[in-house]
Design an enzyme around this catalytic site. Structure first.
Site, PDB file in Angstrom:
ATOM      1  CD  GLU A   1      -2.904  -2.097   3.677  1.00 32.75           C
ATOM      2  OE1 GLU A   1      -2.692  -1.982   4.438  1.00 32.75           O
ATOM      3  OE2 GLU A   1      -3.045  -3.334   3.121  1.00 32.75           O
TER       4      GLU A   1
ATOM      5  CD  GLU B   1      -0.225  -5.396   1.180  1.00 29.36           C
ATOM      6  OE1 GLU B   1      -0.066  -4.476   0.503  1.00 29.36           O
ATOM      7  OE2 GLU B   1      -0.201  -5.564   2.397  1.00 29.36           O
TER       8      GLU B   1
END
Length: 961
Positions: free
Chosen positions: A437, A514
């Site tokens: 991320e 995720e």
């Protein structure tokens, strides 16, 4: 003989009859000149940093404070590694919430830097060998000194580091290693611990040897379909530290899972002096046994280096034969077939021990995940502990191995290379993740270029696996997503994101790197923001996330997504979402921090396994709510479920695939009972009862016999039972523990995300300090020799001038020299203390210290205290302390006081922990002695319980004495 040893150790490992590292150590070390010695035992630890960086920047080999060989660490606390000091610190609401409110970090400088120190001996026979210290992980910013020399520095809190100590080591003598660890600055936004939280090793090799992490073995099949004969590719590098070239031979031998030799190869190489020479070869294995999570078959490769017909180095590596690929339409392929990833993301901490997990605890956690049907593990967001990958190899768990941070500068590329080289032989690793991320750069051209450079580095080191990065973007291809092989999805389920992206980029594989982020608290079925609890129902998604049912239903219907990784398998300290203080850890886990299953465990078990599953929630202890409506749910993979309350049917409901069933039930004490049906047939039953009051404590070990290797553990569940032997699901009793026998308690926990009780109980040695007064002094000419009577034990200094060494003023003039003497009265009782130290506040210039006429050390440190252990030189009665001090500056000498310190062992600590909703956990670790461990748990008003654990004799892996 070697083949017989391999077969024997393989059988012993399969039967669990020796320690986890036993196979690798015995098979590699028995015939090999290489030694890899465990360096975990016998360290000293000090929290705080009174000595600065420990390194004198003006002269080499002159470490000060703990980095000095003469420094005394007698008052420091003994520790064995792995060790996490952050878990020992108190909670503080002023501390960083994302790191779990532990009092560490920039706001707590007194708790954020610490030292580790160890004395060891090297035999004279090590002269001429290459010597290395390997630190698998220290958080964070660590500097390592050996015999006063700085030998290396590592900024990373997660990467393994290797330090060549050959030049500064003292063979045939005492050696001192000191490591400063600075945890002031975090790397992540989650609990990261502090200290040397992974193993440390001492490695010894010949001058001609295999280069570190250079052996690489991988398999290939025609068309990437695992049928018939497997080609085994073999690589290594030979490191020649001699001054001349060496003609070497590298030989490989492969052993099947049953220990039989099945293939071999040889290659000659002219090992050029001062460089690493590449060696490549291949061989074949007919009809190999394939590695998978269901059949984790491991082969062993021994790589031997010979010079002039004599073996000079050898290593053993476990590996697996299998094929892996991510396909744009079929999803993840394992051994040529679609294989749905049912994974979890995890940080690396556990209740009681923080980030310093014993090896066996890695196996415990992987075993727990497999119980729920999980087959994959993402090492979020950092390189893992090596032993975690060993557990995944041996138990059967796919791994997404994740790099810490995006970057193509020299340092970040080196960290990435270190990760890939270290981990590429593990069959469990099926994909590399470059980063997590990176929301500042992931959609930028710079982010894309950086990712492309990193991927190129990975492919150069490992051509067998694809590369991804976890992206929290939706339907965005630019930047990192365009550069990686496999698009990693962080949330963003839905037609407008995943489906649209797949349609626009149909040739790029996808994986749910995720997903979920459902929050729940074990055993809680009502919202309690005051205590920081959410319900255990599958209802609680954040504004960016999804419930378990939402994300899995979407993924399960789209094979091209490859499956995904739940955030998270276990709760972890930090990120206390959705609450802050008093909550100190996350609620995301399918398990809590102890590994106790929450109710969502049963949702995943139902849809991730084929065995019949039927679970009811909530518990049925609702005193005071008689007649009120209770939300009752069944988690099951049955076609239909019928629910009963006190033998009265409440209805039979049909289960939708990947879903759950719900009833609204007026509460009445008694029994909730359910029947599950498949194809119209009863296949499973379960019940939840109203229990009685708490009556007894019950202890249940996961293993009743552990290895007497100083590392093995038993994880013990503490339960509060009623008179009928049922766990009381609302009990929160305080428990105290005592342990007798050859072992120790290393941690306790209960899974309560808002509990502020200690995870561990430690005590430093007791230090009694007394000033030394009555100093006498005499100035002498410059370069006055040390061999003068003024330093002897019996010299009469009665005519000398008095000196005050307790002030902050220097006691010598410019470029002066002088003697200082004092008397020290010691009793027989004093000499019974384990250690006695002399403490000097500051020494500017140089001071040579003598006790009773015997030289102790040379010292010079004008910035901090100098400390020396002198008990062996003292006797009952009057003792002399004599110093010859010199200064080369304007002024100098000794100031800020001189004292002697008696060091005594700490008093025994009392271990305790409250249970949370009926359960707690205690972790017991063996010593290196066999015998019985008796653990007793007691609580006020309840029947206590005592269990006996046995510690069995094992062949101990080689370690530094």
């Amino acid at each position: 003989m070697k083949n017989s040893l391999v077969r024997l150790l393989t059988v012993l490992f399969a039967l669990g009859l020796f320690s986890l590292r036993g196979a690798a150590v015995e098979m590699s070390a028995a015939p090999s000149p290489r030694e890899r010695l465990l360096f975990d035992f016998g360290w000293k630890f000090h929290l705080g940093n009174e000595w600065g960086i420990g390194q004198k920047l003006d002269k080499s080999g002159s470490g000060r404070g703990p980095a000095s060989m003469a420094f005394s660490d007698a008052s420091w606390r003994p520790v064995n590694l792995p060790h996490d000091w952050a878990i020992e610190l108190p909670f503080d609401p002023r501390a960083d919430a994302s790191h779990g409110f532990r009092a560490v970090g920039e706001a707590f400088p007194e708790n954020s830097v610490a030292w580790y120190r160890r004395t060891f001996e090297l035999p004279a026979s090590d002269k001429g060998r290459r010597l290395w210290i390997e630190v698998d992980g220290a958080f964070r910013d660590s500097s390592i000194f050996v015999n006063g020399w700085i030998v290396g520095h590592n900024d990373s809190g997660y990467g393994s580091a290797r330090y060549d100590i050959t030049d500064v080591a003292r063979c045939g003598e005492k050696n001192v290693v000191a490591i400063q660890v600075d945890a002031t600055h975090p790397e992540g936004w989650f609990y990261e611990g502090a200290g040397i939280y992974r193993h440390v090793w001492l490695v010894k090799t010949a001058p001609v040897a295999l280069a570190p992490d250079s052996v690489f073995v991988y398999s290939a099949f025609p068309g990437n379909l695992p049928t018939g004969e497997a080609t085994i590719h073999l690589q290594a590098q030979i490191d020649n530290k001699l001054k001349t070239a060496a003609e070497a031979e590298v030989s490989w031998e492969i052993f099947a899972p049953d220990g039989k030799s099945v293939a071999s190869a040889k290659q000659s190489v002219n090992a050029v002096a001062g460089v690493a020479s590449d060696v490549r070869q291949s061989t074949t294995v007919a009809l190999p046994e394939l590695w998978s999570p269901e059949t984790p078959r491991l082969y062993h490769l021994t790589t031997t280096v010979s010079v002039a017909g004599k073996a000079v180095d050898q290593q053993m590596i476990e590996f697996g034969i299998r094929t892996v690929a991510f396909d744009a339409n079929r999803g993840f392929l394992l051994n040529g077939q679609p294989y749905v990833i049912k994974g979890t993301c995890n940080h690396q901490d556990h209740a009681g021990v923080g980030s310093a997990l014993p090896d066996r605890l890695q196996y415990f956690r992987i075993g727990k995940l497999k119980e729920m049907g999980s087959n994959a593990y993402r090492t979020s967001h950092n390189p893992p502990t090596p032993e975690l990958l060993e557990a995944c190899d041996r138990l059967g768990m796919l791994v997404m191995d994740e790099n810490r941070l995006l970057g193509s500068d020299a340092q970040h590329l080196q960290w990435l290379e270190d990760l890939v080289r270290r981990d590429r032989n593990h069959p469990s690793v099926v994909i590399w993740s470059l980063a997590n991320e990176e929301f500042n750069t992931q959609a930028t051209p710079a982010g894309g270029r950086t990712a492309a450079t990193m991927e190129e580095k990975v492919k150069m080191l490992d051509p067998t696996r694809q590369v991804t990065a976890n992206s929290d973007l939706g339907n965005v291809f630019e930047g990192i997503n365009s550069a990686v092989d496999v698009r990693g999805w962080s949330y963003h389920i839905g037609v407008t994101n995943m489906d649209a992206y797949h349609a626009a980029h149909p040739t790029q594989p996808n994986v749910g790197s995720e997903q979920g982020s459902t929050v729940s608290t074990r055993g809680i079925y009502y919202v309690d923001p005051v205590r920081g609890y959410v319900t255990a129902y599958d209802d609680n998604a954040q504004n960016w996330s999804n419930t378990a049912e939402q994300w899995w239903t979407f993924f399960d219907s789209r094979p091209w997504l490859s499956g995904g990784f739940v955030w998270t398998g276990f709760d972890y300290r930090g990120e206390p979402t959705p609450y802050g203080w008093p909550c100190v850890n996350s609620h995301f886990g399918v398990y809590d921090t102890c590994g106790f299953a929450k109710d969502n465990f049963w949702y995943y078990r139902a849809w991730w396994t084929k065995q019949p599953v039927l679970h009811l929630l909530p518990h049925w202890n609702w005193t005071g709510k008689e007649g009120q409506i209770i939300d009752v749910r069944a988690l099951s993979n049955c076609d239909e479920v019928e629910l009963f309350l006190n033998q009265k049917s409440l209805g039979r409901l049909t289960m939708k695939h990947d879903s759950e069933l719900k009833w609204k039930v007026p509460y009445a004490p008694g029994t909730l009972f359910a029947k599950g049906f498949k194809d119209g047939k009863l296949v499973i039953e379960t019940e939840v009862e109203t229990t009685g009051a708490a009556a007894a404590v019950h202890l249940t070990p996961d293993r009743a016999t552990i290895d007497a290797d100083g590392e093995d553990i038993s994880v013990i569940t503490v339960s509060i039972m009623d008179a009928q032997g049922r766990v009381v699901p609302v009990a929160n009793n305080a428990i105290t523990f005592t342990l007798d026998g050859p072992g120790r308690i290393i941690g306790v926990g209960n899974g309560d995300p808002s509990c502020h009780e200690p995870d561990t109980f430690v005590a430093d040695p007791v230090v009694v300090t007394q000033p030394i007064e009555g100093w006498k002094t005499k100035n002498v000419p410059v370069n006055y020799p040390e061999t003068q009577p003024e330093l002897s034990a019996t010299f009469d200094d009665s005519t000398w001038s008095s000196a005050n060494l307790s002030g902050n003023k220097n006691t010598l003039e410019a470029n002066g020299e002088g003697f200082f003497r004092a008397k020290l009265a010691v009793t027989e009782a004093d000499l019974k203390a384990p250690a006695i130290e002399l403490w000097f506040g500051k020494i500017i210039g140089n001071a040579t210290l003598y006790v009773n006429g015997v030289k102790v050390a040379d010292a010079s440190d004008g910035s901090s205290a100098s400390i020396f252990e002198v008990k062996s030189l003292l006797h009952a009665g009057e003792n002399s302390v004599a110093i010859l001090a010199r200064t080369w500056g304007p002024t100098g000498g000794i100031s800020h006081g001189v004292a002697w310190r008696k060091i005594s062992s700490p008093a025994p600590t009392q271990w305790s922990r409250s249970v949370f909703n009926g359960l707690a956990q205690i972790i017991v670790q063996s010593s290196k002695h066999t015998g019985e461990l008796k653990l007793t748990a007691s609580a006020n008003g309840l029947k206590a319980d005592t269990i006996t654990l046995k510690t069995s004799s094992v062949t101990l892996p080689p370690s530094v004495p």
